[in-house]
Design a protein around this motif. Structure first.
Motif, mmCIF file in Angstrom:
data_model
loop_
_atom_site.group_PDB
_atom_site.id
_atom_site.type_symbol
_atom_site.label_atom_id
_atom_site.label_comp_id
_atom_site.label_asym_id
_atom_site.label_seq_id
_atom_site.Cartn_x
_atom_site.Cartn_y
_atom_site.Cartn_z
ATOM 1 N N LEU A 135 0.822 -0.977 0.218
ATOM 2 C CA LEU A 135 0.264 0.270 0.061
ATOM 3 C C LEU A 135 0.837 1.276 -0.281
ATOM 4 N N LEU A 136 1.995 0.777 0.237
ATOM 5 C CA LEU A 136 2.979 2.182 0.240
ATOM 6 C C LEU A 136 3.157 2.968 -1.146
ATOM 7 N N THR A 137 3.140 2.120 -2.613
ATOM 8 C CA THR A 137 3.165 2.893 -3.379
ATOM 9 C C THR A 137 2.271 2.711 -3.955
ATOM 10 N N ASP A 138 2.682 4.057 -5.235
ATOM 11 C CA ASP A 138 0.856 4.477 -6.303
ATOM 12 C C ASP A 138 1.252 3.040 -7.052
ATOM 13 N N LYS A 139 0.102 2.398 -7.061
ATOM 14 C CA LYS A 139 -0.514 1.636 -8.216
ATOM 15 C C LYS A 139 -1.813 1.933 -9.407
ATOM 16 N N SER A 140 -1.792 3.109 -9.299
ATOM 17 C CA SER A 140 -3.104 3.540 -9.924
ATOM 18 C C SER A 140 -2.312 4.436 -11.516
ATOM 19 N N GLY A 141 -3.643 3.477 -12.251
ATOM 20 C CA GLY A 141 -2.714 3.574 -13.167
ATOM 21 C C GLY A 141 -4.151 4.621 -14.329
ATOM 22 N N THR A 142 -3.844 5.344 -15.478
ATOM 23 C CA THR A 142 -4.528 6.049 -16.179
ATOM 24 C C THR A 142 -5.172 5.491 -17.540
ATOM 25 N N GLY A 143 -6.510 6.234 -17.687
ATOM 26 C CA GLY A 143 -7.918 6.097 -18.551
ATOM 27 C C GLY A 143 -8.624 4.618 -17.609
ATOM 28 N N HIS A 144 -10.097 4.987 -17.770
ATOM 29 C CA HIS A 144 -10.515 3.894 -17.539
ATOM 30 C C HIS A 144 -12.296 4.183 -18.136
ATOM 31 N N GLU A 145 -12.934 3.249 -18.079
ATOM 32 C CA GLU A 145 -14.189 3.070 -19.036
ATOM 33 C C GLU A 145 -15.450 3.284 -17.940
ATOM 34 N N LEU A 146 -15.320 3.774 -16.421
ATOM 35 C CA LEU A 146 -16.609 3.485 -16.022
ATOM 36 C C LEU A 146 -15.643 4.311 -14.240
ATOM 37 N N GLN A 318 -14.710 -13.250 -2.203
ATOM 38 C CA GLN A 318 -15.714 -13.358 -3.345
ATOM 39 C C GLN A 318 -15.067 -12.652 -4.033
ATOM 40 N N LEU A 319 -14.826 -11.197 -3.017
ATOM 41 C CA LEU A 319 -14.337 -9.854 -4.339
ATOM 42 C C LEU A 319 -13.109 -8.942 -3.609
ATOM 43 N N HIS A 320 -12.230 -8.463 -4.451
ATOM 44 C CA HIS A 320 -11.045 -7.288 -3.563
ATOM 45 C C HIS A 320 -11.265 -6.187 -3.356
ATOM 46 N N SER A 321 -10.489 -5.782 -3.051
ATOM 47 C CA SER A 321 -10.704 -4.605 -2.545
ATOM 48 C C SER A 321 -9.677 -3.313 -4.021
ATOM 49 N N ALA A 322 -11.088 -2.620 -4.842
ATOM 50 C CA ALA A 322 -10.401 -1.438 -5.533
ATOM 51 C C ALA A 322 -9.167 -0.525 -4.832
ATOM 52 N N GLN A 323 -8.904 -0.417 -3.923
ATOM 53 C CA GLN A 323 -7.967 0.292 -3.350
ATOM 54 C C GLN A 323 -5.866 -0.109 -3.047
ATOM 55 N N ALA A 324 -6.477 -1.763 -2.265
ATOM 56 C CA ALA A 324 -4.875 -2.734 -2.516
ATOM 57 C C ALA A 324 -4.276 -2.812 -3.908
ATOM 58 N N ALA A 325 -5.743 -3.274 -5.011
ATOM 59 C CA ALA A 325 -5.056 -3.038 -6.365
ATOM 60 C C ALA A 325 -4.702 -2.468 -6.886
ATOM 61 N N ALA A 326 -4.998 -0.627 -6.415
ATOM 62 C CA ALA A 326 -5.004 -0.158 -7.429
ATOM 63 C C ALA A 326 -4.958 1.620 -6.841
ATOM 64 N N GLY A 327 -5.075 1.495 -6.079
ATOM 65 C CA GLY A 327 -4.835 2.450 -4.825
ATOM 66 C C GLY A 327 -3.595 3.637 -4.765
ATOM 67 N N ASP A 328 -3.948 4.516 -4.237
ATOM 68 C CA ASP A 328 -2.163 4.799 -3.252
ATOM 69 C C ASP A 328 -2.356 5.579 -1.891
ATOM 70 N N GLY A 329 -1.497 4.420 -1.258
ATOM 71 C CA GLY A 329 -1.735 4.766 0.443
ATOM 72 C C GLY A 329 -3.091 3.978 1.074
ATOM 73 N N PHE A 330 -2.695 4.087 2.194
ATOM 74 C CA PHE A 330 -4.819 3.642 2.867
ATOM 75 C C PHE A 330 -5.862 3.603 2.360
ATOM 76 N N GLY A 331 -5.784 4.780 2.144
ATOM 77 C CA GLY A 331 -6.833 5.363 1.508
ATOM 78 C C GLY A 331 -8.199 4.992 2.398
#
Length: 375
Positions: A135-146, A318-331
């Motif tokens: 969670l200490l790294t910025d994993k966010s990308g650019t461009g999304h559809e929704l 069953q579901l995974h966290s958007a913050q853990a997968a593509a966030g920046d920090g703990f949120g």
């Protein structure tokens, strides 16, 4: 000449004898080669004993090494801590903050110059980085559809109209609200109508969308079960409904969207960390998600728990966290004035989070959360 020679020989012999008896230091003094060597050996032995009794780098700081090891074990074995009185749940909710003890213990170890305490700290550091280092790294990308946004707007929100306008400007395609009061419902519907032509409100939760909605229905998360197992009348049950499910029509096909507000938790000196309602709601929501036939699912809501909390295992398995997968920090999202935990979640299945972030504060005591999603 013979007498003189005898005199010199006698004096020489006498001198030699005296020297042999008394040594160079004079009569009665000990020989350095014999007595002084014995004293040096005894002095050396005393020094060895003295040094061995002093606290060396491996003996200093055992008082610091012990809590360092305990800290590491608590984080490593948190799932095995009893949940009696909600203890396990409380520990797991607070897990990220356990890392603050590391620099405190490290400062103490350095002050004491304790190698043992420093080495002991390797355990909590390793465990913490394994749990939260990603969670200490910025994993966010650019461009999304929704873009999806979720927000507990707060029952005591003094400015629901301002909150609605802020959320409308967030760029959300799908907007989920929790804790909508009957008094504020009309305000949200009015302020959001222009931006979102489609919406559904059931009880205290609602969904606004730029895209068409269908198959909208309440989700039974056992909110109506009283302390004695009695159920409320249908009217009261619907008014208190805290979860819904709908289908959003996207260009890539139907997307199942859930909005949920699980029961609150309470910290009480007598009962501890009280989580009964939240845990019951989480189990029921997990069962509903297991029955969901659509492979693409998004859950937005105030779950009153972090994704590390064992009470949410039925959901997070069953579901995974958007913050853990593509966030920046703990949120962190709560409380809004000084966020300490992330209890407002965006969880997904069958779609890919491209980015995840926290929106600025509104009139609520929670912060809104957002995520960009791709197929």
């Amino acid at each position: 000449m013979g007498g003189a020679e005898d005199t010199r020989d006698t004096r020489g012999a006498g001198d030699t004898g005296d020297t042999a008896k008394t040594g160079q230091n004079g009569a009665g003094r000990p020989r350095p080669g014999r007595d002084t060597g014995s004293g040096t050996w005894r002095a050396g032995l005393r020094r060895v004993i003295l040094l061995g009794s002093r606290p060396g780098p491996w003996k200093r700081g055992t008082v610091l090494a012990a809590p360092a090891l305990l800290l590491g074990l608590v984080m490593l074995l948190h799932a095995r801590i009893t949940d009696r009185g909600g203890l396990g749940s409380l520990v797991e909710t607070s897990l990220p903050w356990f890392g603050l003890f590391v620099p405190v213990l490290l400062a103490g170890a350095l002050w004491r110059r304790s190698a043992s305490a420093v080495v002991a700290l390797l355990l909590p550091v390793t465990v913490w980085l394994n749990l939260f280092g990603g969670l200490l790294t910025d994993k966010s990308g650019t461009g999304h559809e929704l873009t999806v946004v979720g927000h507990n707007v707060g029952a005591d929100n003094p400015d629901p109209a301002g909150t609605a306008r802020d959320l409308a400007r967030s760029g959300a395609d799908v907007l989920a609200l929790e804790e909508i009061t009957p008094r504020a419902r009309g305000t949200y519907e009015k302020e959001l109508a222009t931006t979102y032509p489609y919406h559904a409100v059931m009880g205290t939760v609602g969904l606004w969308s730029r895209l068409p909605l269908s198959d909208t229905r309440p989700v039974d998360i056992k909110q109506d079960v009283g302390p004695l197992g009695a159920t409320k009348p249908a009217e009261a049950k619907m008014a208190d409904n805290r979860a819904l499910r709908t289908t959003v029509a996207t260009d890539h096909g139907p997307l199942a969207v859930y909005v949920a507000h699980l029961g609150s938790v309470r910290v009480n000196p007598r009962s501890g960390f009280w989580t009964d309602t939240r845990d019951r709601n989480a189990q029921a929501l997990g069962e509903a998600l297991a029955d969901e036939r659509n492979e693409r699912v998004v859950l937005l809501g105030d779950l009153n728990g972090t994704t590390d909390d064992r009470a949410l295992d039925g959901i997070t398995s069953q579901l995974h966290s958007a913050q853990a997968a593509a966030g920046d920090g703990f949120g962190f999202t709560y409380p809004a004035d000084f966020p300490l935990v992330r209890i407002d979640q965006i969880l997904v299945r069958g779609v890919r989070p491209e980015s995840s972030w926290v929106l600025p504060a509104t009139g609520s005591d929670h912060l809104p959360v957002a995520a960009g999603i791709n197929w």
